[in-house]
Design a protein around this motif. Structure first.
Motif, mmCIF file in Angstrom:
data_model
loop_
_atom_site.group_PDB
_atom_site.id
_atom_site.type_symbol
_atom_site.label_atom_id
_atom_site.label_comp_id
_atom_site.label_asym_id
_atom_site.label_seq_id
_atom_site.Cartn_x
_atom_site.Cartn_y
_atom_site.Cartn_z
ATOM 1 N N THR A 250 129.178 22.839 54.585
ATOM 2 C CA THR A 250 128.071 22.274 55.342
ATOM 3 C C THR A 250 127.842 22.978 56.677
ATOM 4 O O THR A 250 126.755 22.901 57.224
ATOM 5 N N GLY A 251 128.832 23.654 57.191
ATOM 6 C CA GLY A 251 128.691 24.320 58.475
ATOM 7 C C GLY A 251 128.262 25.767 58.379
ATOM 8 O O GLY A 251 127.930 26.376 59.383
ATOM 9 N N HIS A 252 128.260 26.328 57.196
ATOM 10 C CA HIS A 252 127.884 27.733 57.039
ATOM 11 C C HIS A 252 126.378 27.892 57.203
ATOM 12 O O HIS A 252 125.610 27.042 56.775
ATOM 13 N N ILE A 253 125.985 29.003 57.823
ATOM 14 C CA ILE A 253 124.551 29.308 57.899
ATOM 15 C C ILE A 253 124.315 30.741 57.456
ATOM 16 O O ILE A 253 125.163 31.614 57.617
ATOM 17 N N HIS A 254 123.152 30.954 56.890
ATOM 18 C CA HIS A 254 122.709 32.268 56.439
ATOM 19 C C HIS A 254 121.345 32.505 57.070
ATOM 20 O O HIS A 254 120.367 31.860 56.689
ATOM 21 N N ILE A 255 121.299 33.423 58.020
ATOM 22 C CA ILE A 255 120.057 33.717 58.728
ATOM 23 C C ILE A 255 119.479 34.986 58.125
ATOM 24 O O ILE A 255 119.974 36.088 58.366
ATOM 25 N N ALA A 256 118.426 34.824 57.340
ATOM 26 C CA ALA A 256 117.818 35.955 56.644
ATOM 27 C C ALA A 256 116.636 36.505 57.441
ATOM 28 O O ALA A 256 116.041 35.813 58.263
ATOM 29 N N GLY A 257 116.321 37.763 57.166
ATOM 30 C CA GLY A 257 115.135 38.369 57.768
ATOM 31 C C GLY A 257 115.353 38.966 59.146
ATOM 32 O O GLY A 257 114.413 39.081 59.928
ATOM 33 N N ILE A 258 116.580 39.354 59.446
ATOM 34 C CA ILE A 258 116.880 39.987 60.734
ATOM 35 C C ILE A 258 116.943 41.497 60.508
ATOM 36 O O ILE A 258 117.504 41.955 59.510
ATOM 37 N N GLU A 259 116.383 42.273 61.434
ATOM 38 C CA GLU A 259 116.489 43.721 61.342
ATOM 39 C C GLU A 259 117.973 44.086 61.303
ATOM 40 O O GLU A 259 118.776 43.490 62.006
ATOM 41 N N VAL A 260 118.314 45.076 60.495
ATOM 42 C CA VAL A 260 119.722 45.441 60.283
ATOM 43 C C VAL A 260 120.419 45.741 61.604
ATOM 44 O O VAL A 260 121.529 45.256 61.860
ATOM 45 N N GLU A 261 119.796 46.531 62.464
ATOM 46 C CA GLU A 261 120.433 46.894 63.737
ATOM 47 C C GLU A 261 120.658 45.675 64.620
ATOM 48 O O GLU A 261 121.707 45.539 65.246
ATOM 49 N N LYS A 262 119.685 44.778 64.665
ATOM 50 C CA LYS A 262 119.823 43.567 65.465
ATOM 51 C C LYS A 262 120.920 42.676 64.877
ATOM 52 O O LYS A 262 121.721 42.084 65.611
ATOM 53 N N ALA A 263 120.993 42.587 63.554
ATOM 54 C CA ALA A 263 122.032 41.786 62.893
ATOM 55 C C ALA A 263 123.420 42.343 63.210
ATOM 56 O O ALA A 263 124.366 41.586 63.432
ATOM 57 N N LYS A 264 123.541 43.669 63.232
ATOM 58 C CA LYS A 264 124.824 44.294 63.567
ATOM 59 C C LYS A 264 125.221 43.971 65.005
ATOM 60 O O LYS A 264 126.388 43.697 65.295
ATOM 61 N N ILE A 265 124.249 43.985 65.909
ATOM 62 C CA ILE A 265 124.507 43.665 67.319
ATOM 63 C C ILE A 265 124.968 42.218 67.460
ATOM 64 O O ILE A 265 125.937 41.924 68.164
ATOM 65 N N ILE A 266 124.282 41.309 66.772
ATOM 66 C CA ILE A 266 124.666 39.889 66.827
ATOM 67 C C ILE A 266 126.060 39.699 66.246
ATOM 68 O O ILE A 266 126.890 38.981 66.810
#
Length: 177
Positions: free
Chosen positions: A143-159
Motif C-alpha cells: 500500500t505504500g509503494h508508488i510508481h510515478i510514470a512519465g518522468i524524463e529519464v534524466e530527471k528520474a535519475k536525478i530524483i
C-alpha cells in the motif's frame, strides 16, 4: 529522563500538502498511454471478432457490436485522458508526494525515512519517448509503494540519486546514535 507531554495539536497551523505545487508527467507520456491502450484494444477487438465469427448461433448485427466497441474505446480514452491531467508529484525535504486518480483521487505522502528501495523502469514504449517510471518501495508493504510514470529519464535519475543520498544520510545519522 524526558518529561512526558501530550499537547493538543492545532490543526490550522499544520502545513497543508494541498498547497504544494505538483509536477505533472511529461506531456509525451500521453502518447505512451495512447499506444498502450491501442495495443490492448486491438488485441481485445481481434479476440472478440474471432469469437464472433466462430460462434454458429444466431449472431447480433455486427454494426451494433462495432458501435458498442467504439463507444467503449472512446470512453476508455476519455477516462485515461482526464486521469492523466490529475497526476502529479513533488519531492520535498522530508517526503515525496504523489497524487493520481479521477473518480477516487489518491494522494500518497511517503516520508523519506520510510523508503526502502528506489528503482527506475523504462518500458519499451516509454523508452522511445525518453521517459521512465520511478518506483519507490516502502517498509509499509504494497500500500505504500508508488510508481510515478512519465518522468524524463534524466530527471528520474536525478530524483533517484537525491532519494538515495538522503537515505544514506539518514542511515549514517541513525548509525551514529
Amino acid at each position: 529522563m524526558q518529561e512526558f507531554t501530550n499537547e493538543t495539536i492545532d490543526l490550522e497551523n499544520l502545513p497543508k500538502y494541498q498547497d504544494v505545487v505538483l509536477t505533472a508527467p511529461n506531456p509525451k507520456y500521453w502518447n505512451v498511454i495512447v499506444i498502450n491502450l491501442s495495443i490492448i484494444l486491438l488485441l481485445v477487438g481481434g479476440g472478440l471478432a474471432t469469437l464472433f465469427y466462430l460462434v454458429d448461433d444466431e449472431k447480433p448485427n455486427p454494426l451494433y457490436l462495432l458501435a458498442g466497441y467504439l463507444l467503449f474505446s472512446a470512453l476508455l480514452f476519455t477516462i485515461h485522458r482526464l486521469s492523466f491531467k490529475k497526476r502529479g508529484y513533488a519531492l520535498r525535504e522530508k517526503d515525496i508526494i504523489y497524487k493520481h486518480g479521477l473518480i477516487a483521487e489518491t494522494t500518497t505522502i511517503i516520508p523519506i525515512h520510510r523508503i526502502q528501495h528506489v528503482a527506475l523502469d523504462e518500458g519499451i514504449t516509454s523508452r522511445s519517448y525518453g521517459l521512465a517510471t520511478l518506483q519507490i518501495f516502502t517498509a509499509g508493504g504494497q500500500t505504500g509503494h508508488i510508481h510515478i510514470a512519465g518522468i524524463e529519464v534524466e530527471k528520474a535519475k536525478i530524483i533517484k540519486e537525491a532519494l538515495v543520498k538522503r537515505l544514506d544520510l539518514l542511515e549514517n545519522l541513525t548509525a551514529e546514535q
